[in-house]
Write a protein that holds these residues in place. Sequence first.
Motif, PDB file in Angstrom:
ATOM      1  N   MET A  27     -27.762  64.808  53.437  1.00 55.09           N
ATOM      2  CA  MET A  27     -28.284  63.221  53.503  1.00 55.09           C
ATOM      3  C   MET A  27     -27.852  63.337  55.285  1.00 55.09           C
ATOM      4  SD  MET A  27     -27.530  61.743  50.536  1.00 55.09           S
ATOM      5  CE  MET A  27     -27.030  60.128  51.046  1.00 55.09           C
ATOM      6  N   LEU A  28     -27.752  63.828  56.419  1.00 57.40           N
ATOM      7  CA  LEU A  28     -27.567  63.874  57.212  1.00 57.40           C
ATOM      8  C   LEU A  28     -29.212  64.121  57.912  1.00 57.40           C
ATOM      9  CD1 LEU A  28     -24.345  65.269  58.442  1.00 57.40           C
ATOM     10  CD2 LEU A  28     -24.699  62.885  58.411  1.00 57.40           C
ATOM     11  N   ARG A  29     -30.092  64.324  56.776  1.00 52.31           N
ATOM     12  CA  ARG A  29     -31.713  64.968  57.914  1.00 52.31           C
ATOM     13  C   ARG A  29     -32.885  63.809  58.140  1.00 52.31           C
ATOM     14  NH1 ARG A  29     -31.392  70.075  58.718  1.00 52.31           N
ATOM     15  NH2 ARG A  29     -30.199  71.407  58.038  1.00 52.31           N
ATOM     16  N   GLY A  30     -32.267  63.056  58.875  1.00 48.31           N
ATOM     17  CA  GLY A  30     -32.869  61.579  58.424  1.00 48.31           C
ATOM     18  C   GLY A  30     -34.775  61.393  58.515  1.00 48.31           C
ATOM     19  N   ASP A  31     -35.047  62.785  58.626  1.00 45.66           N
ATOM     20  CA  ASP A  31     -36.502  63.418  58.900  1.00 45.66           C
ATOM     21  C   ASP A  31     -36.966  63.406  57.565  1.00 45.66           C
ATOM     22  OD1 ASP A  31     -35.056  65.192  58.733  1.00 45.66           O
ATOM     23  OD2 ASP A  31     -36.666  66.497  59.677  1.00 45.66           O
ATOM     24  N   ALA A  32     -35.652  63.172  56.596  1.00 46.58           N
ATOM     25  CA  ALA A  32     -36.048  63.437  54.898  1.00 46.58           C
ATOM     26  C   ALA A  32     -36.027  62.521  54.228  1.00 46.58           C
ATOM     27  CB  ALA A  32     -35.314  64.876  54.254  1.00 46.58           C
TER      28      ALA A  32
ATOM     29  N   ALA B 122     -37.349  60.516  51.882  1.00 46.96           N
ATOM     30  CA  ALA B 122     -37.898  61.092  50.255  1.00 46.96           C
ATOM     31  C   ALA B 122     -36.523  61.485  49.405  1.00 46.96           C
ATOM     32  CB  ALA B 122     -38.364  61.800  50.266  1.00 46.96           C
ATOM     33  N   ASP B 123     -35.694  62.769  50.614  1.00 44.88           N
ATOM     34  CA  ASP B 123     -34.586  63.385  49.651  1.00 44.88           C
ATOM     35  C   ASP B 123     -33.612  62.661  49.464  1.00 44.88           C
ATOM     36  OD1 ASP B 123     -34.002  65.230  48.373  1.00 44.88           O
ATOM     37  OD2 ASP B 123     -33.307  66.104  50.177  1.00 44.88           O
ATOM     38  N   ILE B 124     -33.453  61.805  50.156  1.00 43.88           N
ATOM     39  CA  ILE B 124     -32.465  61.267  50.563  1.00 43.88           C
ATOM     40  C   ILE B 124     -32.369  59.757  49.457  1.00 43.88           C
ATOM     41  CG2 ILE B 124     -31.042  59.393  51.742  1.00 43.88           C
ATOM     42  CD1 ILE B 124     -31.462  61.463  54.409  1.00 43.88           C
ATOM     43  N   ALA B 125     -33.843  59.946  49.253  1.00 47.45           N
ATOM     44  CA  ALA B 125     -33.685  58.344  48.344  1.00 47.45           C
ATOM     45  C   ALA B 125     -33.353  58.445  46.748  1.00 47.45           C
ATOM     46  CB  ALA B 125     -35.566  57.667  48.279  1.00 47.45           C
ATOM     47  N   ARG B 126     -33.843  60.120  46.476  1.00 45.93           N
ATOM     48  CA  ARG B 126     -33.527  60.631  45.925  1.00 45.93           C
ATOM     49  C   ARG B 126     -31.895  61.197  45.317  1.00 45.93           C
ATOM     50  NH1 ARG B 126     -32.545  65.828  44.300  1.00 45.93           N
ATOM     51  NH2 ARG B 126     -32.956  66.262  45.965  1.00 45.93           N
ATOM     52  N   ARG B 127     -31.619  61.506  46.892  1.00 49.84           N
ATOM     53  CA  ARG B 127     -30.439  61.889  46.148  1.00 49.84           C
ATOM     54  C   ARG B 127     -29.306  60.598  46.191  1.00 49.84           C
ATOM     55  NH1 ARG B 127     -28.383  66.207  47.897  1.00 49.84           N
ATOM     56  NH2 ARG B 127     -26.413  65.777  48.439  1.00 49.84           N
ATOM     57  N   ALA B 128     -29.886  59.551  46.268  1.00 50.52           N
ATOM     58  CA  ALA B 128     -29.277  58.437  46.783  1.00 50.52           C
ATOM     59  C   ALA B 128     -28.698  57.868  45.087  1.00 50.52           C
ATOM     60  CB  ALA B 128     -29.313  57.262  47.454  1.00 50.52           C
ATOM     61  N   ARG B 129     -30.383  58.149  44.158  1.00 52.04           N
ATOM     62  CA  ARG B 129     -29.646  57.714  43.124  1.00 52.04           C
ATOM     63  C   ARG B 129     -28.563  58.613  42.389  1.00 52.04           C
ATOM     64  NH1 ARG B 129     -34.580  56.496  45.141  1.00 52.04           N
ATOM     65  NH2 ARG B 129     -35.562  55.173  43.626  1.00 52.04           N
ATOM     66  N   ARG B 130     -28.135  59.587  42.686  1.00 56.68           N
ATOM     67  CA  ARG B 130     -27.381  60.234  42.275  1.00 56.68           C
ATOM     68  C   ARG B 130     -25.621  60.247  42.133  1.00 56.68           C
ATOM     69  NH1 ARG B 130     -28.831  66.202  41.926  1.00 56.68           N
ATOM     70  NH2 ARG B 130     -27.380  66.688  40.774  1.00 56.68           N
ATOM     71  N   PHE B 131     -25.832  58.829  43.088  1.00 57.64           N
ATOM     72  CA  PHE B 131     -23.958  57.975  43.336  1.00 57.64           C
ATOM     73  C   PHE B 131     -24.434  56.901  42.524  1.00 57.64           C
ATOM     74  CE2 PHE B 131     -25.644  60.355  46.681  1.00 57.64           C
ATOM     75  CZ  PHE B 131     -24.406  60.016  47.886  1.00 57.64           C
ATOM     76  N   GLU B 132     -24.123  57.571  41.310  1.00 66.45           N
ATOM     77  CA  GLU B 132     -23.271  56.684  39.499  1.00 66.45           C
ATOM     78  C   GLU B 132     -23.121  55.124  40.542  1.00 66.45           C
ATOM     79  OE1 GLU B 132     -22.102  58.545  37.023  1.00 66.45           O
ATOM     80  OE2 GLU B 132     -23.510  60.115  36.655  1.00 66.45           O
ATOM     81  N   GLY B 133     -21.967  55.087  40.731  1.00 67.01           N
ATOM     82  CA  GLY B 133     -21.376  53.522  41.163  1.00 67.01           C
ATOM     83  C   GLY B 133     -21.940  52.731  42.217  1.00 67.01           C
ATOM     84  N   ALA B 134     -22.443  53.113  43.063  1.00 61.38           N
ATOM     85  CA  ALA B 134     -23.047  52.425  44.420  1.00 61.38           C
ATOM     86  C   ALA B 134     -24.296  52.392  44.286  1.00 61.38           C
ATOM     87  CB  ALA B 134     -23.079  53.357  45.928  1.00 61.38           C
ATOM     88  N   TRP B 135     -25.091  53.144  43.018  1.00 65.26           N
ATOM     89  CA  TRP B 135     -26.593  52.943  43.047  1.00 65.26           C
ATOM     90  C   TRP B 135     -26.320  51.883  42.011  1.00 65.26           C
ATOM     91  CZ3 TRP B 135     -31.065  53.941  45.018  1.00 65.26           C
ATOM     92  CH2 TRP B 135     -32.238  53.473  44.104  1.00 65.26           C
ATOM     93  N   SER B 136     -25.283  51.810  41.233  1.00 64.81           N
ATOM     94  CA  SER B 136     -25.267  50.454  40.346  1.00 64.81           C
ATOM     95  C   SER B 136     -25.107  49.525  40.433  1.00 64.81           C
ATOM     96  CB  SER B 136     -23.810  51.227  39.248  1.00 64.81           C
ATOM     97  OG  SER B 136     -24.089  51.667  38.752  1.00 64.81           O
TER      98      SER B 136
ATOM     99  N   ALA C 171     -37.946  45.207  45.411  1.00 62.83           N
ATOM    100  CA  ALA C 171     -38.406  46.479  44.428  1.00 62.83           C
ATOM    101  C   ALA C 171     -37.836  47.434  44.219  1.00 62.83           C
ATOM    102  CB  ALA C 171     -40.071  46.695  44.051  1.00 62.83           C
ATOM    103  N   ASP C 172     -37.875  47.670  45.238  1.00 61.89           N
ATOM    104  CA  ASP C 172     -36.357  49.304  46.020  1.00 61.89           C
ATOM    105  C   ASP C 172     -35.199  48.627  45.684  1.00 61.89           C
ATOM    106  OD1 ASP C 172     -35.769  51.306  47.156  1.00 61.89           O
ATOM    107  OD2 ASP C 172     -37.315  50.949  48.837  1.00 61.89           O
ATOM    108  N   PRO C 173     -34.441  49.654  45.748  1.00 56.13           N
ATOM    109  CA  PRO C 173     -32.962  48.766  45.534  1.00 56.13           C
ATOM    110  C   PRO C 173     -32.678  49.897  47.196  1.00 56.13           C
ATOM    111  CG  PRO C 173     -32.967  49.968  43.622  1.00 56.13           C
ATOM    112  CD  PRO C 173     -34.465  50.125  44.095  1.00 56.13           C
ATOM    113  N   LEU C 174     -33.785  50.746  47.740  1.00 58.68           N
ATOM    114  CA  LEU C 174     -33.162  50.859  49.194  1.00 58.68           C
ATOM    115  C   LEU C 174     -33.883  50.656  49.882  1.00 58.68           C
ATOM    116  CD1 LEU C 174     -33.072  55.106  48.007  1.00 58.68           C
ATOM    117  CD2 LEU C 174     -30.942  53.619  48.468  1.00 58.68           C
ATOM    118  N   ASP C 175     -34.646  48.798  49.547  1.00 58.54           N
ATOM    119  CA  ASP C 175     -34.768  47.792  50.878  1.00 58.54           C
ATOM    120  C   ASP C 175     -33.627  47.666  51.401  1.00 58.54           C
ATOM    121  OD1 ASP C 175     -34.597  45.178  51.471  1.00 58.54           O
ATOM    122  OD2 ASP C 175     -36.641  45.301  51.451  1.00 58.54           O
ATOM    123  N   GLU C 176     -33.722  47.508  53.092  1.00 56.09           N
ATOM    124  CA  GLU C 176     -32.221  47.292  53.954  1.00 56.09           C
ATOM    125  C   GLU C 176     -30.912  46.645  53.620  1.00 56.09           C
ATOM    126  OE1 GLU C 176     -31.103  47.968  58.435  1.00 56.09           O
ATOM    127  OE2 GLU C 176     -33.237  47.887  58.003  1.00 56.09           O
TER     128      GLU C 176
END
Length: 231
Positions: free
Chosen positions: A23-28, A30-44, A56-61
């Motif tokens: 999660m601290l690798r700000g250059d990655a 796509a990986d952070i976005a993939r991992r974010a979907r596995r935070f069941e509470g926050a992602w909901s 469209a994008d739940p990770l829109d700022e």
Amino acid sequence: MFARYAYPPNALGYCGPAGAEAMLRGDATADIARRARRFEGAWSYLEFLASSAGIADPLDERVVEAYWVGGDLLAGVSSPALVAFLSERFAGQSGGSWRSAADRALPHHTFQVFEVYPWSGLLAATGHPQALSVLDQCRIRTGVVTAVSGETATVESRPLLSAPGGGLARGAPRRETVRWSVEGWSLLRGLGAGDRVALHWNWVCDTLTPDQADRIEALESRYHAVPSDHP
């Protein structure tokens, strides 16, 4: 932005997938976005916010900031619709007051902490100090940096205290030592004395504008157990 706030509970093993250091690798991103979907509470909440706002994008700022900090997107949300949505997502989850919150529910982290998690009810029923500690650390709280030493910082913040007659209140400012970097990895460009920051568990998530700090404090004060005493 999601990683800045989600990293600390992930690192502690409370939510999200294993391997929190990713999660601290700000250059990655796509990986952070993939991992974010596995935070069941926050992602909901992010999915609900994005859908409500037609984004469209739940990770829109704008969506992510509304959930962790607060923002204009919260104003257009239907509280009954959120409770109905969570009734499906959180089916079988015990504790909390969220099922009866159709008049006040918001897709914001404070709602998850104070009304979905069982800790507020446990504190009211037992007065157990662990419940108070979890509420204090799990909420997004504001603070001011007084000193930085390597990868840690001393921050002055206001803890949650048990209030006379029940409930919670913010205490007098106290100093705590928190981390802002791990082995050279951080999502902050730097940190200095005088910075206003957001804290989650033992971690500095981000530097804040005065407006962002006010939003965090106002939304915390909105909830049932935390009376507003912000000047």
